[in-house]
Scaffold this active site. Structure first.
Site, PDB file in Angstrom:
ATOM      1  N   ARG A 276       0.905  -1.274   0.108  1.00  0.00           N
ATOM      2  CA  ARG A 276      -0.099  -0.002  -0.078  1.00  0.00           C
ATOM      3  C   ARG A 276       0.893   1.301  -0.302  1.00  0.00           C
ATOM      4  O   ARG A 276       0.557   2.360  -0.522  1.00  0.00           O
ATOM      5  CB  ARG A 276      -0.948   0.145   1.250  1.00  0.00           C
ATOM      6  CG  ARG A 276      -1.881   1.268   1.013  1.00  0.00           C
ATOM      7  CD  ARG A 276      -2.862   1.067   2.244  1.00  0.00           C
ATOM      8  NE  ARG A 276      -4.153   1.921   2.397  1.00  0.00           N
ATOM      9  CZ  ARG A 276      -4.518   3.104   2.951  1.00  0.00           C
ATOM     10  NH1 ARG A 276      -3.269   3.295   4.260  1.00  0.00           N
ATOM     11  NH2 ARG A 276      -5.168   3.841   2.718  1.00  0.00           N
TER      12      ARG A 276
ATOM     13  N   ILE B 299      -6.907   8.007  -0.703  1.00  0.00           N
ATOM     14  CA  ILE B 299      -6.859   6.514  -0.825  1.00  0.00           C
ATOM     15  C   ILE B 299      -7.776   6.047   0.458  1.00  0.00           C
ATOM     16  O   ILE B 299      -7.418   6.520   1.559  1.00  0.00           O
ATOM     17  CB  ILE B 299      -5.445   6.059  -0.862  1.00  0.00           C
ATOM     18  CG1 ILE B 299      -5.285   4.492  -0.775  1.00  0.00           C
ATOM     19  CG2 ILE B 299      -4.442   6.812   0.530  1.00  0.00           C
ATOM     20  CD1 ILE B 299      -4.050   4.140  -0.938  1.00  0.00           C
ATOM     21  N   SER B 300      -8.542   5.291   0.016  1.00  0.00           N
ATOM     22  CA  SER B 300      -9.633   4.839   1.112  1.00  0.00           C
ATOM     23  C   SER B 300      -8.883   3.997   2.186  1.00  0.00           C
ATOM     24  O   SER B 300      -7.879   3.485   2.090  1.00  0.00           O
ATOM     25  CB  SER B 300     -10.936   4.007   0.610  1.00  0.00           C
ATOM     26  OG  SER B 300     -11.517   4.761  -0.454  1.00  0.00           O
ATOM     27  N   GLN B 301      -9.512   3.896   3.457  1.00  0.00           N
ATOM     28  CA  GLN B 301      -9.088   3.447   4.485  1.00  0.00           C
ATOM     29  C   GLN B 301      -8.988   1.976   4.108  1.00  0.00           C
ATOM     30  O   GLN B 301     -10.107   1.419   3.474  1.00  0.00           O
ATOM     31  CB  GLN B 301      -9.599   3.499   5.836  1.00  0.00           C
ATOM     32  CG  GLN B 301     -11.062   2.860   5.883  1.00  0.00           C
ATOM     33  CD  GLN B 301     -11.861   3.389   7.260  1.00  0.00           C
ATOM     34  OE1 GLN B 301     -12.593   4.158   7.172  1.00  0.00           O
ATOM     35  NE2 GLN B 301     -11.665   2.393   8.237  1.00  0.00           N
ATOM     36  N   PRO B 302      -8.102   1.232   4.604  1.00  0.00           N
ATOM     37  CA  PRO B 302      -7.917  -0.426   4.222  1.00  0.00           C
ATOM     38  C   PRO B 302      -9.060  -1.274   4.363  1.00  0.00           C
ATOM     39  O   PRO B 302      -9.652  -2.156   3.750  1.00  0.00           O
ATOM     40  CB  PRO B 302      -6.794  -0.888   5.058  1.00  0.00           C
ATOM     41  CG  PRO B 302      -6.020   0.354   5.178  1.00  0.00           C
ATOM     42  CD  PRO B 302      -6.893   1.430   5.340  1.00  0.00           C
TER      43      PRO B 302
END
Length: 228
Positions: free
Chosen positions: A49, A75-78
């Site tokens: 990531r 970038i979205s949270q995992p």
């Protein structure tokens, strides 16, 4: 000379192990949050990531949080990435359309699971950056298109699965048309001043059957006109 080589090797190993520990912790957090699909967890374990995160925020790459990538995007949270991927039920034979490439991280995960991924990004700078990142990581089945996600990608339609990673007020009609019968779409839906919800849609008899899931917060899905 030999000492220098050994020093570089040790330093490189230290850096790798530093990322590895953070990466493993991220996967543990995803398990704790209820992600059960082992294929999804394995892919997220394989993909670095930090390669998709701008340098100023890279030390936070494996925290369960969204991060800025520039141009008002994130970038979205995992956890959300894992959840949306799990919900999409991607098969190895699928052709997938993603709307909102952003950093390219979600596209990379889909690329590990699907036969082909076509991903559309409206911000040209992000489009070009994600192309470079995906090329660097040797993704040959992920194709980044610079364009308006509201129009989908008719050249390769219909798609087995569609994922939207920015929030429209309602599902764009073109995307409904481009989803195969019995296909699945996962998307956040809601206006800029409304509570957004994550939905899983099934296409039956040319219409979408919706399943509303959890409240979420995504950047709004924009048109070419709004970008200007």
């Amino acid at each position: 000379m030999r000492r220098s080589v050994i020093f570089v090797f040790i330093l490189g190993s230290f850096c790798f192990n530093g990322w590895e520990k953070q990466h493993q912790k991220m996967i543990s957090v995803l398990r704790d949050y209820g992600i059960k699909d082992e294929k999804v967890l394995q892919v997220m374990k394989e993909i670095p990531r930090h390669e998709f995160v701008p340098e100023p925020y890279r030390s936070f790459a494996y925290e369960d949080t969204p991060l800025p990538i520039g141009y008002g995007q994130t970038i979205s949270q995992p956890y959300i990435v894992a959840l949306m991927t799990e919900l999409l039920e991607v098969q190895s034979t699928d052709r997938v359309l993603e709307i909102g490439t952003g950093s390219g991280y979600q596209a990379a995960i889909l690329g590990k699971l699907a036969k082909e991924v076509y991903t559309i990004e409206i911000v040209d700078e992000l489009c070009q950056r994600s192309k470079l990142t995906l090329k660097k990581l040797n993704f040959t089945n992920v194709f980044v298109i610079c364009g308006d996600g509201y129009q989908g990608y008719s050249e390769k339609a219909p798609f087995d699965k569609i994922m939207i990673t920015a929030a429209p007020e309602r599902v764009p009609p073109k995307l409904v048309e481009q989803l195969k019968e019995n296909g699945i779409m996962v998307a956040p839906i809601g206006g800029r001043k409304e509570i957004q919800y994550l939905y899983k849609f099934y296409k039956k008899n040319q219409t979408l059957i919706e399943n509303r899931l959890i409240p979420v917060r995504f950047v709004p899905m924009i048109t070419k006109e709004e970008l200007k």
